[in-house]
Enzyme design. Structure first.
Site, PDB file in Angstrom:
ATOM      1  N   CYS A  18      34.413  66.010  38.020  1.00  0.00           N
ATOM      2  CA  CYS A  18      33.292  65.126  37.734  1.00  0.00           C
ATOM      3  C   CYS A  18      32.487  64.947  39.019  1.00  0.00           C
ATOM      4  O   CYS A  18      32.894  65.403  40.093  1.00  0.00           O
ATOM      5  CB  CYS A  18      33.797  63.771  37.239  1.00  0.00           C
ATOM      6  SG  CYS A  18      34.793  62.888  38.473  1.00  0.00           S
ATOM      7  N   GLU A 132      43.022  52.597  41.962  1.00  0.00           N
ATOM      8  CA  GLU A 132      41.737  52.004  41.588  1.00  0.00           C
ATOM      9  C   GLU A 132      41.910  50.537  41.208  1.00  0.00           C
ATOM     10  O   GLU A 132      41.099  49.681  41.581  1.00  0.00           O
ATOM     11  CB  GLU A 132      41.106  52.782  40.425  1.00  0.00           C
ATOM     12  CG  GLU A 132      39.753  52.235  40.029  1.00  0.00           C
ATOM     13  CD  GLU A 132      39.156  52.915  38.814  1.00  0.00           C
ATOM     14  OE1 GLU A 132      38.394  52.246  38.094  1.00  0.00           O
ATOM     15  OE2 GLU A 132      39.451  54.113  38.582  1.00  0.00           O
TER      16      GLU A 132
END
Length: 322
Positions: A18, A132
């Site tokens: 990505c 994260e």
């Protein structure tokens, strides 16, 4: 897609890198070119074994904590983002830091900051221990409650049920996240949603693509590392979509040939942190076993790009006062 008795591969598109991963990997490569080795990287720059090994060969040194970086060195923060305390630690050690946090993760951090400043309790949907999640929770540890799936909803204790907002880790299963959100809304009717969906475009696109191939595949192979949240979700989504079997592998040589017993159609995709060379290796492995007919199944086009971190656009090592 019509049924056929010949062996074939349904290759999902989009797949692989990505924009955030591409930016993070290039950040390390450019830093090595500009400043020379060693360049320290806190945690894995992205969750992929091959990428980490390749960058190590070029001179990157991966560490778990900021304190492992020699004072005065350059450190890069991974695509998953870090808590504010990590930036403070780097400053105390006089480290020149380059922040390769994915801009879509940074967006979630800013949402957490904003809602915390407005005195909301924040329900963060995500997996406990994921980098994260740790980074996002560090933005407002006194205000953020982790919701690790629908089963956590009943256990939540909040200050004010009328002042709640939900946010999410960017790499989750879209369907499971919305199931959790529905349960949260059932319990907390005043729950506020984020201004825009937190699950990143690439995660969603890859899940839509694997749903398409999973419905027609006897076996789905997902290329990705076991610590990659979005890659693991692709295996789950493939099975939910109707694939009879699905497995996660880092490299072609991890494929068990017994998985191919009775298999006519193999679905193939890769997680958002996986370089295409690894997919090519699996295609070659499958072709050698009679699966040479490859059909690309495209569900979306991706054209998003992110600019490199601002720190790379200036000389980090210029003398003070220059």
């Amino acid at each position: 897609m019509t049924a056929t008795t010949s062996r074939r591969v349904l290759l999902a598109a989009p797949r692989g890198y990505c924009a955030g991963v591409d930016r993070a990997v290039i950040t390390v490569e450019k830093a090595l070119e500009q400043y020379g080795a060693p360049i320290y990287v806190r945690k894995e720059i992205v969750h992929n074994k091959y990428v980490v090994q390749t960058l190590e060969k070029k001179g990157a040194i991966f560490v778990d904590e900021t304190e492992e970086v020699p004072e005065g060195s350059i450190v890069i923060f991974s695509a998953h983002g870090v808590a504010p305390v990590v930036h403070e630690e780097a400053a105390q050690r006089r480290l020149a830091s380059i922040d390769a946090t994915c801009p879509l993760v940074t967006k979630v951090h800013k949402e957490a900051q904003r809602f915390a400043n407005e005195d909301y309790d924040i329900l963060l949907i995500g997996h406990e221990g994921h980098e994260e999640v740790i980074g996002t929770m560090g933005e407002a540890p006194d205000r953020i409650h982790l919701v690790d799936g629908p089963e956590d909803v009943a256990k939540l204790e909040v200050r004010d049920e009328k002042k709640l907002v939900w946010l999410s880790q960017t790499t989750l299963s879209v369907d499971e996240t919305m199931e959790t959100v529905d349960r949260l809304k059932d319990r907390f009717p005043a729950l506020v949603s984020p201004p825009s969906d937190d699950i990143c475009y690439a995660t969603q696109n890859r899940q839509v693509a694997v749903k398409q191939i999973g419905a027609d595949a006897d076996l789905v192979i997902v290329v990705g590392s076991r610590n990659s949240s979005n890659s693991k979700r692709l295996v789950e989504v493939a099975l939910q979509a109707g694939a009879k079997d699905a497995h996660l592998v880092d490299f072609a040589d991890e494929i068990d040939e017994t998985w191919l017993d009775g298999v006519t159609t193999v679905g193939l995709t890769s997680g958002a942190s996986v370089p295409e060379i690894l997919v090519e290796g699996v295609l070659e492995w499958l072709a050698q076993r009679g699966y040479a007919d490859v059909e690309v199944v495209t569900s979306a086009e991706e054209h998003i790009q992110f600019s490199l971190p601002k720190e790379l656009r200036r000389d980090l090592r210029k003398p003070e006062g220059a």
